[in-house]
Motif scaffolding. Structure first.
Motif, PDB file in Angstrom:
ATOM      1  N   VAL A 101     -53.076  -7.647  32.713  1.00  0.00           N
ATOM      2  CA  VAL A 101     -52.330  -6.436  32.417  1.00  0.00           C
ATOM      3  C   VAL A 101     -52.911  -5.787  31.163  1.00  0.00           C
ATOM      4  O   VAL A 101     -52.926  -6.403  30.101  1.00  0.00           O
ATOM      5  CB  VAL A 101     -50.824  -6.738  32.203  1.00  0.00           C
ATOM      6  CG1 VAL A 101     -50.061  -5.460  31.899  1.00  0.00           C
ATOM      7  CG2 VAL A 101     -50.242  -7.460  33.402  1.00  0.00           C
ATOM      8  N   VAL A 102     -53.396  -4.567  31.337  1.00  0.00           N
ATOM      9  CA  VAL A 102     -53.847  -3.785  30.190  1.00  0.00           C
ATOM     10  C   VAL A 102     -52.699  -2.841  29.859  1.00  0.00           C
ATOM     11  O   VAL A 102     -52.350  -1.968  30.654  1.00  0.00           O
ATOM     12  CB  VAL A 102     -55.128  -2.980  30.498  1.00  0.00           C
ATOM     13  CG1 VAL A 102     -55.519  -2.120  29.308  1.00  0.00           C
ATOM     14  CG2 VAL A 102     -56.267  -3.911  30.876  1.00  0.00           C
ATOM     15  N   SER A 103     -52.091  -3.046  28.687  1.00  0.00           N
ATOM     16  CA  SER A 103     -50.956  -2.214  28.286  1.00  0.00           C
ATOM     17  C   SER A 103     -51.281  -1.483  26.994  1.00  0.00           C
ATOM     18  O   SER A 103     -52.324  -1.723  26.382  1.00  0.00           O
ATOM     19  CB  SER A 103     -49.699  -3.081  28.123  1.00  0.00           C
ATOM     20  OG  SER A 103     -49.934  -4.103  27.180  1.00  0.00           O
ATOM     21  N   GLY A 104     -50.388  -0.590  26.608  1.00  0.00           N
ATOM     22  CA  GLY A 104     -50.609   0.208  25.408  1.00  0.00           C
ATOM     23  C   GLY A 104     -51.551   1.372  25.644  1.00  0.00           C
ATOM     24  O   GLY A 104     -52.073   1.954  24.702  1.00  0.00           O
ATOM     25  N   LEU A 105     -51.762   1.725  26.901  1.00  0.00           N
ATOM     26  CA  LEU A 105     -52.664   2.844  27.206  1.00  0.00           C
ATOM     27  C   LEU A 105     -52.090   4.157  26.685  1.00  0.00           C
ATOM     28  O   LEU A 105     -52.792   4.938  26.057  1.00  0.00           O
ATOM     29  CB  LEU A 105     -52.928   2.929  28.711  1.00  0.00           C
ATOM     30  CG  LEU A 105     -53.647   1.725  29.314  1.00  0.00           C
ATOM     31  CD1 LEU A 105     -53.647   1.813  30.830  1.00  0.00           C
ATOM     32  CD2 LEU A 105     -55.058   1.622  28.788  1.00  0.00           C
ATOM     33  N   ASP A 106     -50.838   4.416  27.021  1.00  0.00           N
ATOM     34  CA  ASP A 106     -50.103   5.586  26.530  1.00  0.00           C
ATOM     35  C   ASP A 106     -50.930   6.870  26.599  1.00  0.00           C
ATOM     36  O   ASP A 106     -50.968   7.665  25.665  1.00  0.00           O
ATOM     37  CB  ASP A 106     -49.588   5.349  25.109  1.00  0.00           C
ATOM     38  CG  ASP A 106     -48.683   4.127  25.050  1.00  0.00           C
ATOM     39  OD1 ASP A 106     -48.052   3.805  26.079  1.00  0.00           O
ATOM     40  OD2 ASP A 106     -48.626   3.484  23.998  1.00  0.00           O
ATOM     41  N   GLN A 107     -51.568   7.059  27.733  1.00  0.00           N
ATOM     42  CA  GLN A 107     -52.426   8.221  27.954  1.00  0.00           C
ATOM     43  C   GLN A 107     -51.626   9.351  28.600  1.00  0.00           C
ATOM     44  O   GLN A 107     -51.097   9.194  29.696  1.00  0.00           O
ATOM     45  CB  GLN A 107     -53.607   7.834  28.848  1.00  0.00           C
ATOM     46  CG  GLN A 107     -54.571   8.943  29.119  1.00  0.00           C
ATOM     47  CD  GLN A 107     -55.728   8.468  29.994  1.00  0.00           C
ATOM     48  OE1 GLN A 107     -55.903   7.291  30.253  1.00  0.00           O
ATOM     49  NE2 GLN A 107     -56.515   9.411  30.451  1.00  0.00           N
TER      50      GLN A 107
END
Length: 155
Positions: A101-107
């Motif tokens: 899981v890649v999180s913190g993208l907030d794009q």
């Protein structure tokens, strides 16, 4: 029920509401409009063409009505999946499922386009419902996805 309440209910029924919309990118034809409150999540899952494992992109709608990509879930490294991370993102592993899981993208994404899979389907998960985009829109269709105000019976 008194006449004023009936009138208010009728007016509210015909007011536009904010929806996640899927449109034909070429013609603008509305395929579907799903109720989605600000802060609610939706996701789109597809099978990665190289490593043949599921990839899920998770989104929500911010208070300003913009779509945000929040995280990506995948099950195998390969071309087109994240391997180098931006310092603001996090990579975690779910031992039970084997997911990365890649999180913190907030794009922030005002709207985006998606080509519905020819070989494998794309599935929209919204409000607990899974929708086949291949069935809804057709194979190899370019779909425009946005969050917009939609009038009842709009097409």
């Amino acid at each position: 029920m008194n006449k004023n309440k009936v009138l208010v209910a009728a007016v509210l029924f015909f007011l536009p509401a904010e929806r996640l919309t899927l449109r034909d990118a070429e013609t603008g034809r509305l395929y579907a409009a799903y109720p989605l409150e600000k802060g609610e999540e939706f996701s789109i899952t597809f099978i990665h063409s190289v490593n043949q494992t599921p990839v899920t992109d998770c989104y929500d709608v911010g208070e300003d009505g913009m779509i945000f990509l929040r995280k990506t879930i995948y099950y195998g490294f390969g071309a087109g999946v994240p391997s180098d991370l931006d310092p603001k993102t996090r990579l975690s592993y779910e031992e039970e499922t084997g997911a990365m899981v890649v999180s913190g993208l907030d794009q922030e994404i005002p709207a985006f386009y998606l080509f519905v899979g020819t070989v494998s389907d794309h599935t929209l998960d919204i409000g607990g419902e899974e929708i086949s985009l291949r069935e809804l829109c057709g194979r190899n269709t370019k779909v425009h996805i946005s969050y917009e105000r939609v009038w009842p019976f709009q097409s």
